[in-house]
Design an enzyme around this catalytic site. Sequence first.
Site, PDB file in Angstrom:
ATOM      1  N   GLU A 110      79.782  48.883  98.628  1.00  0.00           N
ATOM      2  CA  GLU A 110      78.698  48.508  99.552  1.00  0.00           C
ATOM      3  C   GLU A 110      78.559  49.555 100.667  1.00  0.00           C
ATOM      4  O   GLU A 110      77.454  49.840 101.125  1.00  0.00           O
ATOM      5  CB  GLU A 110      78.968  47.120 100.134  1.00  0.00           C
ATOM      6  CG  GLU A 110      78.861  46.037  99.060  1.00  0.00           C
ATOM      7  CD  GLU A 110      79.267  44.679  99.573  1.00  0.00           C
ATOM      8  OE1 GLU A 110      80.483  44.446  99.755  1.00  0.00           O
ATOM      9  OE2 GLU A 110      78.381  43.848  99.815  1.00  0.00           O
ATOM     10  N   GLU A 130      84.028  41.128  93.313  1.00  0.00           N
ATOM     11  CA  GLU A 130      84.221  39.971  94.206  1.00  0.00           C
ATOM     12  C   GLU A 130      84.189  38.635  93.469  1.00  0.00           C
ATOM     13  O   GLU A 130      84.875  37.690  93.848  1.00  0.00           O
ATOM     14  CB  GLU A 130      83.139  39.962  95.304  1.00  0.00           C
ATOM     15  CG  GLU A 130      83.330  41.006  96.396  1.00  0.00           C
ATOM     16  CD  GLU A 130      82.593  42.310  96.136  1.00  0.00           C
ATOM     17  OE1 GLU A 130      82.298  42.609  94.953  1.00  0.00           O
ATOM     18  OE2 GLU A 130      82.314  43.030  97.109  1.00  0.00           O
TER      19      GLU A 130
HETATM   20  N1  CAA Z   1      92.930  44.574  99.580  1.00  0.00           N
HETATM   21  C1  CAA Z   1      94.220  44.632  99.944  1.00  0.00           C
HETATM   22  N2  CAA Z   1      95.141  45.358  99.265  1.00  0.00           N
HETATM   23  C2  CAA Z   1      94.712  46.032  98.198  1.00  0.00           C
HETATM   24  C3  CAA Z   1      93.371  46.009  97.765  1.00  0.00           C
HETATM   25  C4  CAA Z   1      92.462  45.238  98.518  1.00  0.00           C
HETATM   26  N3  CAA Z   1      91.159  45.195  98.210  1.00  0.00           N
HETATM   27  N4  CAA Z   1      93.264  46.772  96.650  1.00  0.00           N
HETATM   28  C5  CAA Z   1      94.489  47.268  96.404  1.00  0.00           C
HETATM   29  N5  CAA Z   1      95.380  46.822  97.325  1.00  0.00           N
HETATM   30  C6  CAA Z   1      96.812  47.123  97.427  1.00  0.00           C
HETATM   31  C7  CAA Z   1      97.599  46.371  96.376  1.00  0.00           C
HETATM   32  O1  CAA Z   1      97.901  45.061  96.807  1.00  0.00           O
HETATM   33  C8  CAA Z   1      98.840  47.237  96.273  1.00  0.00           C
HETATM   34  O2  CAA Z   1      99.670  46.980  97.372  1.00  0.00           O
HETATM   35  P1  CAA Z   1     101.284  46.865  97.164  1.00  0.00           P
HETATM   36  O3  CAA Z   1     101.703  48.225  96.672  1.00  0.00           O
HETATM   37  O4  CAA Z   1     101.786  46.550  98.537  1.00  0.00           O
HETATM   38  O5  CAA Z   1     101.499  45.808  96.164  1.00  0.00           O
HETATM   39  C9  CAA Z   1      98.296  48.659  96.452  1.00  0.00           C
HETATM   40  O6  CAA Z   1      97.038  48.499  97.112  1.00  0.00           O
HETATM   41  C10 CAA Z   1      98.065  49.369  95.145  1.00  0.00           C
HETATM   42  O7  CAA Z   1      97.253  48.538  94.336  1.00  0.00           O
HETATM   43  P2  CAA Z   1      97.662  48.071  92.856  1.00  0.00           P
HETATM   44  O8  CAA Z   1      99.134  48.051  92.699  1.00  0.00           O
HETATM   45  O9  CAA Z   1      96.918  46.821  92.547  1.00  0.00           O
HETATM   46  O10 CAA Z   1      97.075  49.307  92.038  1.00  0.00           O
HETATM   47  P3  CAA Z   1      96.508  49.304  90.533  1.00  0.00           P
HETATM   48  O11 CAA Z   1      96.266  50.733  90.218  1.00  0.00           O
HETATM   49  O12 CAA Z   1      97.383  48.508  89.632  1.00  0.00           O
HETATM   50  O13 CAA Z   1      95.110  48.526  90.608  1.00  0.00           O
HETATM   51  C11 CAA Z   1      92.951  48.025  91.526  1.00  0.00           C
HETATM   52  C12 CAA Z   1      94.066  49.066  91.346  1.00  0.00           C
HETATM   53  C13 CAA Z   1      92.320  47.696  90.153  1.00  0.00           C
HETATM   54  C14 CAA Z   1      91.896  48.631  92.441  1.00  0.00           C
HETATM   55  C15 CAA Z   1      93.531  46.727  92.113  1.00  0.00           C
HETATM   56  O14 CAA Z   1      94.309  47.067  93.255  1.00  0.00           O
HETATM   57  C16 CAA Z   1      92.491  45.740  92.561  1.00  0.00           C
HETATM   58  O15 CAA Z   1      91.935  45.041  91.738  1.00  0.00           O
HETATM   59  N6  CAA Z   1      92.196  45.667  93.877  1.00  0.00           N
HETATM   60  C17 CAA Z   1      91.246  44.716  94.430  1.00  0.00           C
HETATM   61  C18 CAA Z   1      89.796  45.162  94.164  1.00  0.00           C
HETATM   62  C19 CAA Z   1      88.821  44.134  94.678  1.00  0.00           C
HETATM   63  O16 CAA Z   1      88.778  43.004  94.254  1.00  0.00           O
HETATM   64  N7  CAA Z   1      87.970  44.557  95.655  1.00  0.00           N
HETATM   65  C20 CAA Z   1      86.987  43.697  96.271  1.00  0.00           C
HETATM   66  C21 CAA Z   1      87.535  43.138  97.550  1.00  0.00           C
HETATM   67  S1  CAA Z   1      86.554  41.855  98.237  1.00  0.00           S
HETATM   68  C22 CAA Z   1      85.311  42.640  99.078  1.00  0.00           C
HETATM   69  O17 CAA Z   1      85.205  43.837  99.074  1.00  0.00           O
HETATM   70  C23 CAA Z   1      84.407  41.694  99.817  1.00  0.00           C
HETATM   71  C24 CAA Z   1      83.161  42.269 100.376  1.00  0.00           C
HETATM   72  O18 CAA Z   1      82.133  42.210  99.765  1.00  0.00           O
HETATM   73  C25 CAA Z   1      83.147  42.850 101.727  1.00  0.00           C
END
Ligand code: CAA
Length: 254
Positions: A110, A130
């Site tokens: 976004e 999301e």
């Molecule tokens: N928020 C907080 N922490 C996050 C994060 C997020 N959006 N994305 C990644 N992290 C953190 C993980 O928790 C992890 O932390 P730890 O090492 O302390 O466990 C670290 O970053 C590394 O991430 P992963 O171990 O998960 O890495 P991966 O390579 O296995 O996966 C990923 C990568 C697919 C991006 C996965 O991290 C993921 O799915 N993240 C969330 C993505 C998501 O759903 N984003 C949308 C958020 S909601 C939003 O944005 C609302 C809005 O409209 C404003």
Amino acid sequence: MSYENIIVRSENNVAIINLNRPKSLNALNAAMVAELGKAFDEIAADPQVKAVVITGEKNFAAGADITDMVELNPEEAFAFAFSPVFNRIANCPKPVIAAIEGFALGGAMELALCCDIRIAAAGAKMGFPEINLGIFPGAGGTQRLPRLIGPSKAKKLIFTGSIVKGEEALSLGLVDILAENPSEEATKLAGELAGKASVALKLAKECINVSADVDLNTGIAYEATEWARLFATADQKEGMRAFIEKRKASFVGK
Ligand code: CAA
């Protein structure tokens, strides 16, 4: 000004903003978004800065910080929302380019939608996951995405939460350019834009942004007024005289 969650530097009239929370894949928290707001206020006011690049080392960002959102109630969620700052970025009077490597998800995508041009690596992973968290994009995504790529394609991405890579994102119109090194390419393009007549560029951006919100005749009337204003600028005189005198124009931004 120095920041904790972003790094801002300037070179050759281009401000480069690096999202910088690598431990959480640059997830956007309230502090980072507030810093982005401050940085953009400074950029808007700084006559030395003519164009902006937003990027992140290895990853653009993995969206809003989920750990900060999990326990929010509706009032708190409303206050947490990023749109006030994101709107300021979208309306920045200077061109803003997103350079995307790695993940650009949810709120991060976004943020990229608020930029004027998006440049991505072929392997970049972009989307709006999301729905898998029980919410939908709440930082302008439901409004800017359909305006950019059309409502059905926007619905498909938002309803499924699917992640697309560079080539597919390019064919959807989600990104504009694929590059091996998006930051380098974005900085090069920003540098080129920094040399243009900045008032004309600012007003062109304003007109194009307005076009998304108004009917055609209103937009054309708006354009006519803004276009005429350019004839009070030194850059219009310089640009046209340089053409007639068969030399390169030298713009001063006034
Ligand atoms: N928020 C907080 N922490 C996050 C994060 C997020 N959006 N994305 C990644 N992290 C953190 C993980 O928790 C992890 O932390 P730890 O090492 O302390 O466990 C670290 O970053 C590394 O991430 P992963 O171990 O998960 O890495 P991966 O390579 O296995 O996966 C990923 C990568 C697919 C991006 C996965 O991290 C993921 O799915 N993240 C969330 C993505 C998501 O759903 N984003 C949308 C958020 S909601 C939003 O944005 C609302 C809005 O409209 C404003």
